[in-house]
Enzyme design. Structure first.
Site, short mmCIF file in Angstrom:
data_model
loop_
_atom_site.label_atom_id
_atom_site.label_comp_id
_atom_site.label_asym_id
_atom_site.label_seq_id
_atom_site.Cartn_x
_atom_site.Cartn_y
_atom_site.Cartn_z
N GLU A 328 0.84 -1.20 0.00
CA GLU A 328 0.00 0.00 0.00
C GLU A 328 0.88 1.24 0.00
O GLU A 328 1.60 1.50 0.96
CB GLU A 328 -0.90 -0.03 1.24
CG GLU A 328 -1.63 1.25 1.54
CD GLU A 328 -2.21 1.26 2.97
OE1 GLU A 328 -2.48 0.16 3.50
OE2 GLU A 328 -2.35 2.35 3.55
N LYS A 413 -10.07 -1.74 8.86
CA LYS A 413 -8.81 -1.34 9.49
C LYS A 413 -9.09 -0.82 10.90
O LYS A 413 -9.85 0.13 11.07
CB LYS A 413 -8.16 -0.26 8.64
CG LYS A 413 -6.84 0.28 9.15
CD LYS A 413 -6.24 1.20 8.10
CE LYS A 413 -4.96 1.85 8.60
NZ LYS A 413 -4.28 2.58 7.50
#
Length: 496
Positions: A328, A413
């Site tokens: 990411e 998350k």
């Protein structure tokens, strides 16, 4: 209060200065009163005369309103008795998704209960055997209820060879799909589902608490895993008075998702109406994407953050070499989009964009080639803009985490995870085991095992894996070394 009318509701009043027709206003008022619980399913509405008097409207306005409400399914009218509030139907959308009933309904915030009637290995019917390629399989019979009301009776068959021990696992109040994922690494990726109307008979009528002959909706599904191998066959009889199936139309999809056929005449071809093919639409199921599959396999996402990135191919390639294939690039780096484009040239890495905070950034990241998006907060517009790629939203409190999951259907998350540590993950996962948690912030080699053992589906690791100076310099050796070290730690953690 099923057979006696309540006093007319007064949640709102007719506004005669508004341009909206009176019958539309009255319809909205009665709908609001039903939604607010002033009238419950089965309750008798006030008479036409009472409604006229309460809202100072004519008989013709009232009758038009009641006709509209009946057409929309909010009420049912019985000649000579009046209008009754109709049973509210549960909308299910998993018919065209590779998710399951449990995931679909819990995302709506409803409580699902499952009662297992029978479970064991048995000989399979001919049609099931032809699909699964076996003569005997695990057969599971369940009754599914939502909010305490019986909704469906389900019979499922799975090959014993693909999920050994499942015949003795207690599935009471559990998701079968979640157990297949966690215990065997199996998930339904594609297949076919059909829906047809059938009369209730015998044991099905008994378990659904309806009279024989009552119309039901029968959902049949034949599901396969990613490699095309057959995994599951099920038949689910739904109470038609409590269920409706919704099918999405996906913009730009070249293949028609809804393929109706002609309903056969009695005695003719028995092929039912085909409703949909699974796995056809973009963004339908996170777990069927390269991101979802890699996440389940690797259980780690590398968070790359620096003021400016070296060549994205070098960074992502080094991490993949060390065993971390989900990378990411946070958009806080000035050349993040360029790094994403560069990293996409690698074939064995799934590349995403992090720190995506608005819809515009989401679209730019997707155009650059991002295969998943990560937002460090609960921002619905990012989920909407994600369209064809998985979107991971973040939260800290149980309410935020659940809201994020309902928006995306994928991993959530938990940020910043350092505030509560693994103990907090365990505490949240206990009442919400269906929400896949991905701790982020303060995660390193010393606590990765604790997070995964606490129930996290994966972890996000930033600085301890990708130091900014190594990222900025393109230090492939250092990045690969750190990735390999974390890979070794994760591989020692048993899968839940």
């Amino acid at each position: 209060m099923a057979d006696q009318a309540r006093s007319p509701g007064r949640l709102r009043q007719i506004d005669r200065t508004a341009p909206t027709p009176l019958y539309h206003q009255l319809e909205q008022i009665i709908r609001a009163e039903i939604d607010a619980g002033l009238y419950r399913p089965g309750d008798l509405l006030p008479s036409e005369k009472e409604i006229c008097a309460t809202y100072d409207v004519s008989r013709s306005v009232t009758r038009q309103t009641l006709r509209n409400l009946a057409h929309a399914g909010f009420i049912r009218t019985v000649r000579g008795r009046g209008s009754f509030v109709a049973e509210k139907k549960l909308s299910e959308r998993f018919v065209q998704r590779a998710t399951g009933f449990y995931d679909d309904v819990t995302r709506m915030g409803l409580e699902v209960s499952t009662r297992v009637l029978r479970q064991g290995v048995t000989e399979v019917p001919l049609e099931v055997g032809e699909f699964l390629g076996v003569t005997h399989a695990i057969r599971i019979e369940r009754v599914r209820s939502v909010a305490g009301r019986v909704l469906a009776y389900v019979v499922t068959y799975l090959p014993r060879e693909r999920c050994p021990g499942l015949e003795t696992f207690d599935l009471t109040d559990r998701s079968l799909y979640a157990h297949l994922r966690s215990a065997y690494g199996l998930r339904v990726h594609s297949g076919e589902r059909t829906v047809e109307a059938v009369p209730a008979e015998g044991e099905v009528a008994h378990h659904l608490e309806v009279a024989e002959g009552t119309p039901l909706l029968l959902l049949r599904s034949a599901g396969r895993t990613h490699d095309g191998a057959p995994l599951e066959w099920f038949e689910a009889w739904h109470r038609a008075d409590r269920t409706r199936f919704e099918v999405e139309m996906i913009p730009g999809e070249p293949t028609l998702l809804f393929q109706p056929t002609v309903v056969p005449l009695p005695g003719g071809d028995r092929s039912p109406i085909r409703v949909d093919r699974l796995g056809s639409g973009p963004g339908v199921d996170v777990w069927s994407t390269p991101f979802g599959e890699r996440l389940q396999a690797d259980r780690i996402v590398a968070v790359v953050r620096a003021p400016r990135y070296a060549d994205g191919r070098v960074i992502a390639g080094a991490l993949a070499q060390g065993g971390v294939g989900l990378v990411e690039f946070t958009l806080t780096g000035e050349n993040a989009l360029e790094a994403i484009e560069q990293a996409r040239a690698l074939g064995d890495v799934v590349v995403g964009a992090g720190s995506v905070l608005d819809a515009g950034s989401a679209r730019l990241a997707i155009e650059a080639g991002a295969q998943f998006l990560v937002c460090p907060a609960l921002v619905p517009e990012v989920a909407s803009a994600g369209a064809a790629v998985p979107v991971i939203l973040a939260g800290q409190t149980p309410s935020e985490l659940l809201a994020a999951y309902r928006l995306t259907g994928g991993p959530v998350k938990l940020f910043p995870a350092s505030l509560g540590g693994p103990a907090y993950v365990r505490a949240v996962a206990a009442p919400m085991p269906h929400v896949p948690l991905m701790p982020s912030g303060g995660v390193d080699a010393s606590n990765i095992a604790a997070y995964l053992e606490a129930g996290a589906v994966a972890v996000n690791v930033g600085g301890p894996l990708c130091p900014p100076d190594a990222v900025a310099a393109g230090d492939a050796r250092e990045l690969a070394r750190r990735a390999a070290a974390l890979r070794a730690v994760i591989d020692k953690v048993p899968r839940g």
